[in-house]
Design an enzyme around this catalytic site. Structure first.
Site, short mmCIF file in Angstrom:
data_model
loop_
_atom_site.label_atom_id
_atom_site.label_comp_id
_atom_site.label_asym_id
_atom_site.label_seq_id
_atom_site.Cartn_x
_atom_site.Cartn_y
_atom_site.Cartn_z
N SER A 48 -63.60 -47.43 59.80
CA SER A 48 -63.90 -45.68 60.07
C SER A 48 -62.39 -45.22 60.04
O SER A 48 -61.61 -45.69 60.83
CB SER A 48 -64.55 -45.47 61.21
OG SER A 48 -64.56 -44.15 61.34
N THR A 70 -71.51 -49.92 84.13
CA THR A 70 -72.74 -49.21 84.21
C THR A 70 -73.77 -49.96 84.83
O THR A 70 -73.49 -51.28 84.94
CB THR A 70 -72.85 -48.51 82.89
OG1 THR A 70 -73.98 -47.56 83.08
CG2 THR A 70 -73.35 -49.51 81.91
N GLY A 118 -72.50 -40.57 75.31
CA GLY A 118 -72.09 -39.44 74.67
C GLY A 118 -71.72 -39.77 73.21
O GLY A 118 -70.62 -40.53 73.15
N ASN A 160 -75.90 -40.86 80.10
CA ASN A 160 -74.51 -41.34 80.47
C ASN A 160 -73.72 -41.26 79.21
O ASN A 160 -72.52 -41.08 79.09
CB ASN A 160 -74.46 -42.52 81.36
CG ASN A 160 -75.10 -43.54 80.96
OD1 ASN A 160 -75.99 -43.50 80.11
ND2 ASN A 160 -74.69 -44.75 81.41
N GLN A 187 -72.78 -47.39 75.96
CA GLN A 187 -71.70 -48.08 76.62
C GLN A 187 -71.14 -49.20 75.95
O GLN A 187 -71.02 -49.24 74.59
CB GLN A 187 -72.41 -48.08 78.00
CG GLN A 187 -72.60 -47.12 78.87
CD GLN A 187 -73.84 -46.44 78.67
OE1 GLN A 187 -75.03 -47.28 78.68
NE2 GLN A 187 -73.99 -45.22 78.53
P1 GDP Z 1 -69.45 -43.27 71.04
O1 GDP Z 1 -69.76 -43.11 72.28
O2 GDP Z 1 -69.28 -44.78 70.93
O3 GDP Z 1 -70.65 -43.09 70.21
O4 GDP Z 1 -68.17 -42.55 70.65
P2 GDP Z 1 -68.06 -40.84 70.98
O5 GDP Z 1 -68.77 -40.13 70.04
O6 GDP Z 1 -68.13 -40.75 72.56
O7 GDP Z 1 -66.39 -41.01 70.65
C1 GDP Z 1 -65.81 -41.13 69.57
C2 GDP Z 1 -65.06 -40.00 69.01
O8 GDP Z 1 -64.24 -40.55 68.14
C3 GDP Z 1 -65.87 -38.89 68.45
O9 GDP Z 1 -65.43 -37.78 68.89
C4 GDP Z 1 -65.75 -39.14 67.16
O10 GDP Z 1 -66.14 -38.17 66.28
C5 GDP Z 1 -64.47 -39.76 66.96
N1 GDP Z 1 -64.45 -40.72 65.85
C6 GDP Z 1 -65.12 -41.72 65.24
N2 GDP Z 1 -64.70 -42.40 64.40
C7 GDP Z 1 -63.43 -42.03 64.23
C8 GDP Z 1 -62.29 -42.23 63.18
O11 GDP Z 1 -62.31 -43.21 62.75
N3 GDP Z 1 -61.06 -41.42 63.63
C9 GDP Z 1 -61.09 -40.60 64.24
N4 GDP Z 1 -60.14 -39.96 64.30
N5 GDP Z 1 -62.13 -40.16 65.14
C10 GDP Z 1 -63.27 -41.13 65.28
P1 IMO Z 2 -70.98 -44.16 75.42
O1 IMO Z 2 -72.36 -44.63 74.83
C1 IMO Z 2 -67.66 -44.40 78.22
C2 IMO Z 2 -68.73 -45.40 82.33
C3 IMO Z 2 -68.37 -44.20 83.35
C4 IMO Z 2 -67.99 -45.10 84.67
C5 IMO Z 2 -69.07 -46.28 84.36
C6 IMO Z 2 -70.36 -45.93 85.21
O2 IMO Z 2 -70.58 -42.85 74.91
O3 IMO Z 2 -69.88 -45.08 74.77
P2 IMO Z 2 -72.59 -44.64 84.81
O4 IMO Z 2 -72.90 -43.18 84.90
O5 IMO Z 2 -72.97 -45.27 83.75
O6 IMO Z 2 -73.17 -45.34 86.23
O7 IMO Z 2 -71.08 -44.69 84.88
O8 IMO Z 2 -69.44 -46.37 83.03
N1 IMO Z 2 -69.55 -45.05 81.13
C7 IMO Z 2 -69.16 -44.62 79.99
N2 IMO Z 2 -67.98 -44.72 79.65
N3 IMO Z 2 -68.67 -44.32 77.41
C8 IMO Z 2 -69.87 -44.19 77.60
O9 IMO Z 2 -71.02 -44.26 76.96
C9 IMO Z 2 -70.14 -44.54 79.20
N4 IMO Z 2 -71.35 -44.41 80.12
C10 IMO Z 2 -70.93 -44.82 81.25
O10 IMO Z 2 -67.46 -43.44 82.95
O11 IMO Z 2 -66.75 -45.53 84.44
MG MG Z 3 -69.20 -41.63 73.70
#
Ligand code: GDP
Ligand code: IMO
Ligand code: MG
Length: 429
Positions: free
Chosen positions: A412, A238, A40, A38, A223
């Protein structure tokens, strides 16, 4: 203690992947301890973008990755992800990835149940990722999960499948969904066994050895605290505990070994899926944050809901998550805004509260009380030193520190790996 745990302090997608990748250069081992695919995590390294779900973000740095027992592992998703990153030139094998032998598996029937239940909920759906995370954790707690080690024992596996199918097929049939057949499942699992078992081991032993050898361990949370099954906005959460304490139980190490707890927070707020979001914006500013921040789910592709920074919520996450320092990300998305708001409390009826209450009705009724700050002209994007930041941006960061009662130790300023400002090395405690 030279270890660090990274956890999300809001509703996920704070940039944990970027921060873990950056910190991994200082670590020897990177460990996932809860959640599953879940999650990403997007990592931008020069011209290459890696999208990871189950693989610990440290593998991009060539560090040993460990998937702990607290993670629910979908074998097919894992193999597909390994193939994806291998096409990007990143070889993942038993030499750089180890998986806890006692990790529970996610099977196709879990995703089927997850989706069937969400469909049945209709308007009241949680907005899960549909990947079977909840049902897999339910099976673990109900003592009927298939675990990685079971793949080595065909007889155990067959007996466990009987119990599992009795439960799941009854539910699936009741929900009008397709049921599963034992022989096909058994055959598929036994077919996967030779590809997965080389990764399996008692990871607690390796972690114990690493700890005694003075190696640095980085625990990578998925999460975030507000999605924690106990401390989050239940039931819109979650199915795992996302707080730093889980790093210990989810990998098989003592709580004292978890080390410094680094919480990651965006300079504003986002949420995927349904549930309370007091500072959500439905106006042009919300749209702008979403556009500028490229707020689309890495896993779901769904547009994330956007709003102002909620200091009340992050302060709560700091307390329940044991956060000792904060990494503030995406400050650059706020560049050029004339004014910026921060929620400092909630009004619920006649009451003013400095925490989000647990009851769903009260959470939905919480109205943020805002403090308004001046924005900054110019850009923070790509800044690599504190001195490069506009004075008003520094003021914003300082105010957040005061409100959430934790120091900002890392900043960041773009998705790119090296656009990061370190104020205090978390490995130094
Ligand atoms: P995570 O799930 O906490 O690892 O975060 P995600 O990767 O799902 O989402 C964060 C998004 O923000 C990604 O597309 C990163 O490339 C982007 N990101 C991370 N840090 C920064 C930042 O300081 N500035 C901007 N503009 N984007 C960022
Ligand atoms: P990262 O690691 C954002 C959210 C789903 C939903 C709830 C339950 O990228 O931060 P699930 O499939 O876990 O049973 O869904 O949790 N959710 C997230 N939202 N970032 C995530 O992971 C998530 N993993 C689950 O959107 O609301
Ligand atoms: Mg994510």
């Amino acid at each position: 203690m030279a270890n660090v745990a990274v956890i999300g302090a809001q509703w996920g997608d704070e940039g944990k992947g970027k921060v873990v990748d950056w910190l991994a250069s200082r670590a020897d081992i990177v460990v996932r301890f809860q959640g599953g695919h879940n999650a990403g995590h997007t990592l931008v390294v020069g011209s290459e973008t890696y999208k990871l779900s189950l693989l610990p973000s440290g593998v991009v740095r060539g560090k040993l990755g460990i998937i702990g027992n607290g993670v629910v592992v979908d074998p097919l998703a894992l193999l597909a992800e390994m193939a994806r990153v291998s096409a990007q030139g990143l070889a993942v094998g038993p030499h750089n990835l180890r998986i806890a032998e006692n990790a529970p598996l996610i099977l196709p029937l879990h995703a089927a149940l997850d989706r069937a239940r969400e469909a049945a909920r209709g308007e009241r759906r949680i907005g899960t990722t549909g990947r079977g995370i909840g049902p897999a954790y339910e099976d673990k707690v109900a003592r009927r999960a298939i675990r990685l080690c079971d793949l080595a024992e065909p007889a155990t596996l067959a007996a466990k499948l009987d119990e599992l199918l009795l439960h799941h097929n009854t539910l699936l049939a009741g929900l009008g969904a397709e049921t599963f057949e034992k022989s096909a499942l058994l055959e598929s699992l036994l077919g996967l066994a030779p590809r997965l078992l080389p990764f399996a081991e008692p990871v607690w032993e390796r972690l114990d050895e690493a700890r005694r050898a003075g190696k640095r361990i980085l625990f990578e949370g998925a999460q975030a605290v507000m999605l924690d099954v106990d401390h989050g906005t239940y039931p819109f959460v979650t199915s795992s505990n996302t707080v730093a304490a889980t790093a210990a139980s989810g990998s098989g190490i003592g709580p004292g070994a978890v080390g410094f707890v680094l919480g990651i927070a965006k300079a504003y707020s986002t949420r995927v899926g349904a549930g309370p979001f007091p500072t959500e914006l439905f106006d042009a500013t919300g749209q702008l944050l979403g556009d500028r921040g490229h707020e689309f789910g890495t896993v779901t592709g769904r547009r994330r809901r956007c709003g102002w920074f909620d200091a009340t919520l992050v302060r709560q996450a700091v307390k329940v998550g044991g956060i000792q320092g904060l990494a503030l990300t995406k400050l650059d998305v706020l560049d050029g805004l004339p004014e910026i708001r921060v929620a400092t409390a909630y009004r619920i009826g006649a009451e003013t509260l400095h925490r989000l209450p647990a009851a769903a009705g009260a959470q939905a009724a919480a109205q943020p009380i805002y403090e308004t700050m001046e924005g900054w002209p110019g850009s923070t994007r790509g800044a690599r030193s504190w001195a490069d930041l506009p004075a008003q941006a520094v003021k914003y960061v300082r105010r957040i520190e005061e409100l959430v009662e934790a120091p900002v130790t890392l900043l960041s300023t773009s998705p790119e790996r090296d656009d990061t400002i370190l104020m205090r090395d978390p490995f130094e405690g």
